[in-house]
Scaffold this motif. Structure first.
Motif, PDB file in Angstrom:
ATOM      1  N   ARG B  70       0.833  -1.211   0.000  1.00 14.19           N
ATOM      2  CA  ARG B  70       0.000   0.000   0.000  1.00 14.19           C
ATOM      3  C   ARG B  70       0.868   1.260   0.000  1.00 14.19           C
ATOM      4  NH1 ARG B  70      -5.077  -1.297   2.497  1.00 14.19           N
ATOM      5  NH2 ARG B  70      -5.689   0.880   2.401  1.00 14.19           N
ATOM      6  N   LEU B  71       0.233   2.360  -0.352  1.00 11.14           N
ATOM      7  CA  LEU B  71       0.924   3.653  -0.331  1.00 11.14           C
ATOM      8  C   LEU B  71       0.427   4.463   0.862  1.00 11.14           C
ATOM      9  CD1 LEU B  71       0.628   4.539  -4.103  1.00 11.14           C
ATOM     10  CD2 LEU B  71       2.711   3.938  -2.927  1.00 11.14           C
ATOM     11  N   LEU B  72       1.320   5.207   1.476  1.00  8.29           N
ATOM     12  CA  LEU B  72       0.946   6.056   2.609  1.00  8.29           C
ATOM     13  C   LEU B  72       1.132   7.519   2.218  1.00  8.29           C
ATOM     14  CD1 LEU B  72       2.707   4.067   5.472  1.00  8.29           C
ATOM     15  CD2 LEU B  72       0.299   3.997   4.855  1.00  8.29           C
ATOM     16  N   PHE B  73       0.191   8.335   2.665  1.00  3.39           N
ATOM     17  CA  PHE B  73       0.201   9.751   2.277  1.00  3.39           C
ATOM     18  C   PHE B  73       0.113  10.663   3.497  1.00  3.39           C
ATOM     19  CE2 PHE B  73      -1.502   7.363  -1.206  1.00  3.39           C
ATOM     20  CZ  PHE B  73      -0.893   7.913  -2.310  1.00  3.39           C
ATOM     21  N   VAL B  74       0.558  11.882   3.309  1.00  3.44           N
ATOM     22  CA  VAL B  74       0.334  12.918   4.316  1.00  3.44           C
ATOM     23  C   VAL B  74      -0.385  14.069   3.613  1.00  3.44           C
ATOM     24  CG1 VAL B  74       2.231  12.441   5.912  1.00  3.44           C
ATOM     25  CG2 VAL B  74       2.661  13.832   3.898  1.00  3.44           C
ATOM     26  N   PRO B  75      -1.259  14.797   4.340  1.00  5.19           N
ATOM     27  CA  PRO B  75      -1.919  15.946   3.699  1.00  5.19           C
ATOM     28  C   PRO B  75      -0.882  16.974   3.256  1.00  5.19           C
ATOM     29  CG  PRO B  75      -2.944  15.431   5.798  1.00  5.19           C
ATOM     30  CD  PRO B  75      -1.696  14.617   5.725  1.00  5.19           C
ATOM     31  N   GLU B  76      -1.146  17.587   2.112  1.00  3.85           N
ATOM     32  CA  GLU B  76      -0.183  18.531   1.546  1.00  3.85           C
ATOM     33  C   GLU B  76       0.101  19.710   2.499  1.00  3.85           C
ATOM     34  OE1 GLU B  76      -1.058  18.638  -2.548  1.00  3.85           O
ATOM     35  OE2 GLU B  76       0.431  20.179  -2.966  1.00  3.85           O
ATOM     36  N   ASP B  77      -0.939  20.125   3.264  1.00  3.28           N
ATOM     37  CA  ASP B  77      -0.730  21.280   4.147  1.00  3.28           C
ATOM     38  C   ASP B  77       0.121  20.944   5.370  1.00  3.28           C
ATOM     39  OD1 ASP B  77      -2.634  19.682   5.206  1.00  3.28           O
ATOM     40  OD2 ASP B  77      -4.149  21.233   5.512  1.00  3.28           O
ATOM     41  N   GLU B  78       0.399  19.650   5.589  1.00  3.65           N
ATOM     42  CA  GLU B  78       1.248  19.278   6.731  1.00  3.65           C
ATOM     43  C   GLU B  78       2.723  19.154   6.332  1.00  3.65           C
ATOM     44  OE1 GLU B  78      -0.044  15.871   8.977  1.00  3.65           O
ATOM     45  OE2 GLU B  78      -2.088  16.628   9.124  1.00  3.65           O
ATOM     46  N   LEU B  79       2.988  19.319   5.062  1.00  2.00           N
ATOM     47  CA  LEU B  79       4.381  19.221   4.602  1.00  2.00           C
ATOM     48  C   LEU B  79       5.111  20.533   4.883  1.00  2.00           C
ATOM     49  CD1 LEU B  79       3.790  17.578   1.105  1.00  2.00           C
ATOM     50  CD2 LEU B  79       4.744  16.460   3.109  1.00  2.00           C
ATOM     51  N   THR B  80       6.441  20.443   4.989  1.00  2.00           N
ATOM     52  CA  THR B  80       7.210  21.677   5.195  1.00  2.00           C
ATOM     53  C   THR B  80       7.097  22.537   3.930  1.00  2.00           C
ATOM     54  OG1 THR B  80       9.159  20.455   4.501  1.00  2.00           O
ATOM     55  CG2 THR B  80       8.924  20.827   6.848  1.00  2.00           C
ATOM     56  N   PRO B  81       6.923  23.836   4.105  1.00  2.00           N
ATOM     57  CA  PRO B  81       6.738  24.690   2.917  1.00  2.00           C
ATOM     58  C   PRO B  81       7.940  24.638   1.986  1.00  2.00           C
ATOM     59  CG  PRO B  81       6.466  25.918   4.975  1.00  2.00           C
ATOM     60  CD  PRO B  81       6.974  24.574   5.350  1.00  2.00           C
ATOM     61  N   LEU B  82       7.652  24.815   0.722  1.00  2.00           N
ATOM     62  CA  LEU B  82       8.719  24.778  -0.285  1.00  2.00           C
ATOM     63  C   LEU B  82       9.562  26.041  -0.202  1.00  2.00           C
ATOM     64  CD1 LEU B  82       6.668  23.525  -3.361  1.00  2.00           C
ATOM     65  CD2 LEU B  82       8.453  22.248  -2.195  1.00  2.00           C
ATOM     66  N   GLY B  83      10.844  25.882  -0.460  1.00  3.04           N
ATOM     67  CA  GLY B  83      11.727  27.040  -0.495  1.00  3.04           C
ATOM     68  C   GLY B  83      11.619  27.737  -1.837  1.00  3.04           C
ATOM     69  N   GLU B  84      12.349  28.828  -1.956  1.00  2.00           N
ATOM     70  CA  GLU B  84      12.296  29.586  -3.208  1.00  2.00           C
ATOM     71  C   GLU B  84      12.879  28.758  -4.354  1.00  2.00           C
ATOM     72  OE1 GLU B  84      13.768  33.851  -4.851  1.00  2.00           O
ATOM     73  OE2 GLU B  84      13.624  33.607  -2.678  1.00  2.00           O
TER      74      GLU B  84
END
Lengths: 113, 158
Positions: B70-84
């Motif tokens: 199976r694949l495991l996911f995390v909500p996108e808003d819980e990820l560390t923000p992208l850098g420039e």
């Protein structure tokens, strides 16, 4: 077994000629080559080579840390498309100028270091 | 025996995603996140090329076997923000590729991993062309407009 130091690195003669003539003219143009065994020399840095992988030409932009490796190491014969079904992998990509080199000892397509 | 599962991390931040107490969701990338079964991480330890993770909801080997493949996911808003200048690899697919002059080259059909980085497979009206995703060729990536601007050397798009 490594190549004899006496012989020096292998570089296809015609490829070297093309690189030298482009350097003389200060020109940057993609060079198609089938010579995967040619060793990358400092003269190659900054040029883009289209290296044949048996199926198509893979563009390879040569940077300083690729010197000493062979062109074929950067044109894998099998292209990895990513994990099936995992089309939302949270791997970040940045168009930085710090490419990795293949793992040492890997013949043809090493894993990113 | 204790229901630990071996995970192959497909993330840049496995330590943060599989930290103790974090929740992950099982399923497919298409299935809605609120319907996906939730797993809570108890502890994580490295094992070979992956991680051995113990989840609150998986108590024994039989329960662990149900999660095989199976694949495991995390909500996108819980990820560390992208850098420039950063972009998620999955976002590249479908982006429009254009030259610095504004001329459209095509659309990113696929992204390949090669030893020196990423290669964009750009679909054009006639066939495809491979473009290295390197700082020397890619000028910038506009996530809002979904555009990758490139400055290719002569002969790359031929």
């Amino acid at each position: 077994m490594g190549r004899s130091v006496k012989k020096g690195p292998f570089i296809q003669e015609s490829l070297m000629k093309r690189v030298r003539s482009m350097n003389d003219r200060n020109e940057k143009r993609v060079m198609k080559t089938w010579s995967r065994a040619s060793t990358i020399t400092p003269d190659f840095v900054g040029h883009t080579f289209a290296v044949h992988n048996g199926n198509k030409f893979i563009p390879v932009y040569v940077t300083e840390n690729m010197v000493g490796h062979r062109l074929g190491e950067f044109a894998p014969t099998r292209l990895f498309r990513g994990h099936t079904g995992a089309n939302k992998v949270d791997k970040k990509a940045t168009p930085s100028a710090t490419p990795a080199v293949p793992a040492p000892g890997g013949k043809g397509g090493g894993k990113p270091a | 025996m204790r229901g630990e599962v071996l995970i192959e991390p497909l993330t840049d931040e496995p330590d943060a995603v599989y930290a103790s107490g974090r929740r992950v969701f099982g399923g497919t990338s298409e299935s809605p996140m609120d319907e996906a079964p939730t797993l809570t991480v108890i502890e994580t330890r490295p094992f070979k090329d992956g991680l051995l993770v113990r989840f609150e909801e998986i108590g024994d080997r039989t329960a662990a076997e149900l999660w095989n493949g199976r694949l495991l996911f995390v909500p996108e808003d819980e990820l560390t923000p992208l850098g420039e200048g950063e972009v998620y690899q999955h976002e590249l697919k479908g982006m429009t590729v254009e030259l610095s002059s504004g001329e459209v080259v095509g659309t990113v059909a696929d992204v390949f991993e090669v030893p020196q980085g990423l290669l964009l497979d750009v679909a054009r009206e006639r066939g495809t062309v491979l473009v290295p995703f390197s700082g020397e060729i890619v000028v910038d990536v506009d996530r809002a407009r979904r555009v990758v601007r490139i400055d290719p050397p002569a002969g790359l798009l031929e």
